[in-house]
Design an enzyme around this catalytic site. Structure first.
Site, mmCIF file in Angstrom:
data_model
loop_
_atom_site.group_PDB
_atom_site.id
_atom_site.type_symbol
_atom_site.label_atom_id
_atom_site.label_comp_id
_atom_site.label_asym_id
_atom_site.label_seq_id
_atom_site.Cartn_x
_atom_site.Cartn_y
_atom_site.Cartn_z
ATOM 1 N N ASP A 102 -98.781 -24.521 -17.610
ATOM 2 C CA ASP A 102 -99.400 -25.762 -18.372
ATOM 3 C C ASP A 102 -100.425 -25.430 -19.359
ATOM 4 O OD1 ASP A 102 -100.693 -28.971 -18.146
ATOM 5 O OD2 ASP A 102 -99.013 -28.230 -19.282
ATOM 6 N N HIS A 142 -93.412 -23.707 -18.657
ATOM 7 C CA HIS A 142 -94.197 -24.758 -19.183
ATOM 8 C C HIS A 142 -95.547 -24.401 -19.790
ATOM 9 C CE1 HIS A 142 -94.650 -29.523 -19.690
ATOM 10 N NE2 HIS A 142 -96.047 -29.151 -19.709
ATOM 11 N N CYS A 143 -95.321 -24.503 -21.046
ATOM 12 C CA CYS A 143 -96.603 -24.044 -21.556
ATOM 13 C C CYS A 143 -96.736 -24.783 -23.180
ATOM 14 C CB CYS A 143 -96.860 -22.606 -21.815
ATOM 15 S SG CYS A 143 -95.875 -21.714 -22.477
ATOM 16 N N ARG A 177 -87.750 -33.486 -25.053
ATOM 17 C CA ARG A 177 -88.877 -34.219 -23.816
ATOM 18 C C ARG A 177 -88.914 -35.621 -24.247
ATOM 19 N NH1 ARG A 177 -94.953 -33.208 -23.122
ATOM 20 N NH2 ARG A 177 -95.092 -32.951 -20.693
ATOM 21 N N ASN A 189 -105.792 -32.630 -21.761
ATOM 22 C CA ASN A 189 -106.464 -33.724 -21.177
ATOM 23 C C ASN A 189 -106.959 -33.491 -19.650
ATOM 24 O OD1 ASN A 189 -105.698 -35.857 -23.145
ATOM 25 N ND2 ASN A 189 -103.564 -35.120 -22.581
HETATM 26 O O1 LIG Z 1 -99.734 -30.531 -20.468
HETATM 27 C C1 LIG Z 1 -98.945 -31.305 -19.777
HETATM 28 O O2 LIG Z 1 -97.636 -31.431 -19.502
HETATM 29 C C2 LIG Z 1 -99.589 -32.627 -19.527
HETATM 30 C C3 LIG Z 1 -100.257 -33.597 -20.187
HETATM 31 C C4 LIG Z 1 -100.092 -33.807 -21.683
HETATM 32 C C5 LIG Z 1 -98.917 -33.444 -22.353
HETATM 33 O O3 LIG Z 1 -97.683 -32.980 -21.772
HETATM 34 C C6 LIG Z 1 -98.637 -33.576 -23.703
HETATM 35 O O4 LIG Z 1 -99.480 -34.104 -24.352
HETATM 36 O O5 LIG Z 1 -97.323 -33.195 -24.443
HETATM 37 C C7 LIG Z 1 -101.140 -34.500 -19.585
HETATM 38 O O6 LIG Z 1 -100.930 -34.910 -18.406
HETATM 39 O O7 LIG Z 1 -101.877 -34.897 -20.331
#
Ligand SMILES: O=C(O)/C=C(\C=C(/O)C(=O)O)C(=O)O
Length: 304
Positions: free
Chosen positions: A256, A31-32, A124, A261
């Site tokens: 990640d 997950h990245c 997703r 955020n």
């Molecule tokens: O990176 C993550 O998995 C978590 C976040 C953001 C996203 O997944 C995204 O914008 O796609 C988050 O909790 O802000």
């Protein structure tokens, strides 16, 4: 003209340390993300945040620095359903990357086959309200029916409190499910309490894989030091430990990176790697989490 970063948004950690824990050969970062660069891959107008750039080359440099072999690059909401930045990174990595896309219900079969040929293995569905406007369930059902014949899975990102109303829909989906960040448990609640017990019950009664990632996102106590410099996240460990112990054949780990955020604490990705042995406490658990499970899901039939 590049869009300014959301105020208060922390950039990813520029000089990550070398992990003390040596990742096993063949480790997969499941997950990245990549963000832009926005001059080449503009962010989506409908996005709810604007990140800093985080390029494929910077992702690959982190991969190599940490001792990771392969990556699964997940489409971030800041790019909406324009998967071009993610696809560019997956293609550049050769067979060392797979992708998870965001698509709309009118996506064509030809486009899905193009994505599959490029290395995409799932879509997703995001239910986190601060990230996206809710999609009608019928649209998601349409997408699920279109991707199931490709053998893809559906990655789900939701908040723990929303699972009771969503789990019936999730169980109806015609593909394997992969849950981001343990379904974002409220770690101030007891690990044996009704909320997380309900999550574990859902995982146990469906074809569900769980990413035990993002302690830095879930923690309330913060990166408490453990053995010096480590990011311990001791309030998250019992939840991740429970999932690894109960579903050791269906857990995944990811960095990640670039950690979208985050506003209070940006983890050193090297120290995040050192968190792994605190949740996967045997070599066998770690090999399944880091190598065996993600290879089976994303590179089936191939050796790490
Ligand atoms: O990176 C993550 O998995 C978590 C976040 C953001 C996203 O997944 C995204 O914008 O796609 C988050 O909790 O802000």
């Amino acid at each position: 003209m590049t869009a300014p970063k959301t105020p208060g948004w922390l950039d990813w950690y520029a000089n990550p340390s070398k992990p003390s824990f040596a990742l096993p050969p063949g480790t997969v970062d499941a997950h990245c993300h990549v963000f832009g660069p926005q001059a080449e891959f503009p962010f989506a107008p409908e996005r709810k945040y604007t990140p800093c750039d985080a390029s494929k080359d910077q992702l690959f440099a982190l991969r190599d620095h940490l001792g990771i072999s392969r990556t699964v690059i997940v489409q971030a909401t800041c790019h909406g359903a324009d998967n071009s930045a993610m696809l560019d990174a997956v293609r550049a990595a050769g067979n060392r990357a797979r992708g998870i896309a965001t698509v709309r219900p009118d996506v064509s079969e030809a486009e899905l086959r193009r994505l599959d040929a490029a290395g995409v293995r799932g879509v997703r569905f995001n239910f986190v309200k601060r990230l996206v406007e809710a999609s009608p369930k019928e649209d998601l059902t349409t997408i699920a029916a279109k991707v199931a014949p490709l053998g893809w899975h559906i990655v789900l990102y939701f908040e723990a409190a929303d699972l009771p109303e969503l789990e019936g829909f999730f169980s109806s989906l015609p593909t394997p499910l992969v849950i981001d960040h343990m379904g974002r448990p409220d770690v101030t609640k007891p690990v044996g309490g009704p909320e997380f017990s309900g999550f574990l019950r859902f995982v146990g009664s469906n074809d569900v894989w769980v990413k035990v990632s993002c302690p830095e996102r879930l923690t309330v106590t913060g990166p408490a030091a453990l053995d010096g410099q480590r990011h311990a996240y001791t309030d998250v460990v019992p939840f991740a430990r429970r999932v690894v112990a109960e579903f050791g054949d269906r857990v995944l780990w990811g960095t990640d990176w670039p950690h979208p955020n985050l506003k209070n604490h940006m983890p050193d990705d090297g120290l995040l790697v050192d968190y792994v042995p605190t949740i996967a406490t045997t070599a066998e658990e770690r090999h399944k989490l880091l190598v065996g499970n993600p290879m089976r899901l994303y590179w089936p039939g191939e050796t790490a």
